[in-house]
Design an enzyme around this catalytic site. Structure first.
Site, PDB file in Angstrom:
ATOM      1  CE1 TYR A 122     -14.094  15.456 -14.478  1.00 47.06           C
ATOM      2  CE2 TYR A 122     -13.247  15.289 -12.248  1.00 47.06           C
ATOM      3  CZ  TYR A 122     -13.966  14.755 -13.299  1.00 47.06           C
ATOM      4  OH  TYR A 122     -14.556  13.530 -13.181  1.00 47.06           O
ATOM      5  CE  LYS A 152     -10.132  12.362 -18.377  1.00 52.01           C
ATOM      6  NZ  LYS A 152     -10.250  11.798 -17.038  1.00 52.01           N
ATOM      7  NE  ARG A 156      -3.236  -0.120   2.937  1.00 49.47           N
ATOM      8  CZ  ARG A 156      -2.904   0.238   4.196  1.00 49.47           C
ATOM      9  NH1 ARG A 156      -2.613   1.491   4.460  1.00 49.47           N
ATOM     10  NH2 ARG A 156      -2.882  -0.660   5.162  1.00 49.47           N
ATOM     11  CG  ASP A 175      -6.403  19.408 -13.253  1.00 50.13           C
ATOM     12  OD1 ASP A 175      -5.702  18.880 -14.145  1.00 50.13           O
ATOM     13  OD2 ASP A 175      -7.494  18.932 -12.879  1.00 50.13           O
TER      14      ASP A 175
HETATM   15  C1  LIG Z   1      -8.998  18.152 -15.803  1.00 49.40           C
HETATM   16  C2  LIG Z   1      -9.348  16.924 -15.012  1.00 49.40           C
HETATM   17  N1  LIG Z   1      -8.884  16.804 -13.765  1.00 49.40           N
HETATM   18  C3  LIG Z   1      -9.182  15.724 -13.007  1.00 49.40           C
HETATM   19  C4  LIG Z   1      -9.992  14.710 -13.495  1.00 49.40           C
HETATM   20  C5  LIG Z   1     -10.314  13.510 -12.622  1.00 49.40           C
HETATM   21  O1  LIG Z   1      -9.538  12.432 -13.042  1.00 49.40           O
HETATM   22  P1  LIG Z   1      -9.978  10.873 -12.950  1.00 49.40           P
HETATM   23  O2  LIG Z   1     -11.169  10.692 -13.835  1.00 49.40           O
HETATM   24  O3  LIG Z   1      -8.748  10.164 -13.413  1.00 49.40           O
HETATM   25  O4  LIG Z   1     -10.294  10.607 -11.529  1.00 49.40           O
HETATM   26  C6  LIG Z   1     -10.494  14.796 -14.782  1.00 49.40           C
HETATM   27  C7  LIG Z   1     -11.390  13.733 -15.304  1.00 49.40           C
HETATM   28  O5  LIG Z   1     -12.070  13.897 -16.286  1.00 49.40           O
HETATM   29  C8  LIG Z   1     -10.164  15.933 -15.568  1.00 49.40           C
HETATM   30  O6  LIG Z   1     -10.640  16.075 -16.819  1.00 49.40           O
END
Ligand SMILES: Cc1ncc(COP(=O)(O)O)c(C=O)c1O
Length: 381
Positions: A103, A201, A51, A176
């Site tokens: 997001y 992504k 873990r 982000d």
């Molecule tokens: C810009 C962005 N940040 C964070 C996330 C969250 O990521 P995850 O779906 O891998 O949990 C996403 C998901 O679509 C995203 O587009």
């Protein structure tokens, strides 16, 4: 010996290194959940339990750290696991500032669950520095969160500008950078303290791994320690197989992102003035409000994401998506296949996403196929 390798080389070699035992160019996948103690009861090799310790995970973290020009990284089971850990690692009560356009899943979490956990969020348009300055509560704001370009309007935030304001108030800046990737922007170079990736992504790039990462600047060791402890305590860890898949995906990151950025620009330019389209949202267009800042902080392209808004409203957007054949109607982004999504259907009625908007994630198919498919699907005037 080459002294410092360029990012493309680091990624292509998966961090480099040849397996000492076999000479394998592809590293072995570590799946052990437990490790042997030394005879004197110590764990000198740095591995105790799955873990917290996994050599394949550490290898991916090392590559990401080098690509972002950072000092450390932590992989998580998803982007959401990474992002929520960043907030939960803050000293509480915590006031944070976040973008109005971001997001959706994380915005939901901040609006609902985070409140009861002592995290209060002020949402502002982070493309306006004055709005951030106004939202910051000196002594109480612990973190400013930005996403650039941001989902699904692709508005651009001036990372260096926000870093100046944030640090003056004694807070941390988190970026982000899922859409930019380290290929186009390295937020730490612009003053960010921590970088977040949904590795689901572009980093993985093949729509077959869910993963996330936090990447830390040199001065963020306290946040790193806190987040690493939380990852072990909450258990949002990624498995060895997923980490190995991610490492394989990252080997082609630069090729994919540059190709996708060039294709997205072609698509945006081709349909910007189409009679069925009212707004083409793409930071690479000179008409985009954030173009000048994007040009300054994005290097070699403006990303593979764009959105278009339809004169005929929601119905025109949804029926155009239905006519697409090469583009697949699906959520997510950053994979090799081109995706289209009526984003407000996903985000629900409380979303600030306009109902007349389609979000496009450009893949690596032939650009003429992508253009022709959109052309036949758009309403004819
Ligand atoms: C810009 C962005 N940040 C964070 C996330 C969250 O990521 P995850 O779906 O891998 O949990 C996403 C998901 O679509 C995203 O587009």
């Amino acid at each position: 010996m080459v002294r410092s390798l360029r990012p493309e080389t680091i990624a292509a070699l998966g961090g480099g290194g040849v397996d000492q035992e076999t000479g394998a160019l592809v590293p072995p996948i570590h799946i052990a959940t437990t490790f042997v103690r030394d005879a004197d009861n110590q764990y000198r090799r740095g591995f105790c339990y799955g873990r917290s310790d996994n050599a394949t995970v550490r290898q991916v973290e090392d590559v990401l750290t080098r690509l972002e020009g950072a000092s450390a990284s932590l992989l998580f089971a998803s982007g959401m696991a990474a992002a929520t850990a960043a907030f939960l690692a803050l000293e509480r009560p915590a006031h944070v500032v976040a973008p109005r356009s971001m997001y959706w899943g994380l915005r939901q979490w901040l609006m609902t669950h985070a409140v009861g956990l002592g995290i209060e969020t002020t949402f502002v348009d982070t493309s306006e520095l004055a709005a951030i300055e106004k939202a910051i509560r000196p002594g109480r704001t612990r973190l400013v969160w930005i996403e650039t370009p941001s989902n699904p309007l692709w508005s651009v935030t001036d990372i260096a500008g926000v870093a100046g304001i944030t640090h003056a108030a004694g807070a941390l800046l988190a970026a982000d950078s899922t859409v930019s990737t380290p290929v186009l922007t390295r937020p730490i170079e612009h003053g960010a303290d921590v970088v977040l990736h949904s590795a689901t992504k572009y980093l993985n790039g093949h729509s077959d791994v869910v993963a996330g990462a936090m990447v830390f600047a040199a001065g963020s060791s306290a946040l790193y320690e806190s987040a690493a402890h939380l990852r072990t305590m909450l258990g949002g860890v990624i498995g060895g197989f997923e980490a190995a898949m991610l490492l394989r995906g990252m080997r082609t990151l630069h090729l994919r992102v540059r190709h996708q950025s060039a294709a997205a620009l072609s698509i945006a330019q081709r349909f910007e003035h189409h009679p069925a389209i009212t707004h083409m949202l793409y930071p690479g267009l000179s008409s985009h409000a954030g173009h000048a800042i994007a040009t300054r902080q994005m290097d070699g392209g403006f990303g593979g994401m764009l959105s278009m808004r339809f004169k005929g409203g929601r119905a025109a957007a949804v029926s155009s998506a239905a006519k697409l054949q090469v583009w697949k109607r699906a959520t997510s982004l950053g994979g090799v296949e081109s995706l289209v999504e009526h984003r407000s259907s996903m985000e629900g009625t409380e979303s600030p996403c306009p109902v007349d908007l389609l979000r496009l994630s450009v893949g690596i198919e032939n650009i003429d196929d992508l253009l022709a498919d959109i052309d036949q699907a758009l309403p004819k005037s």
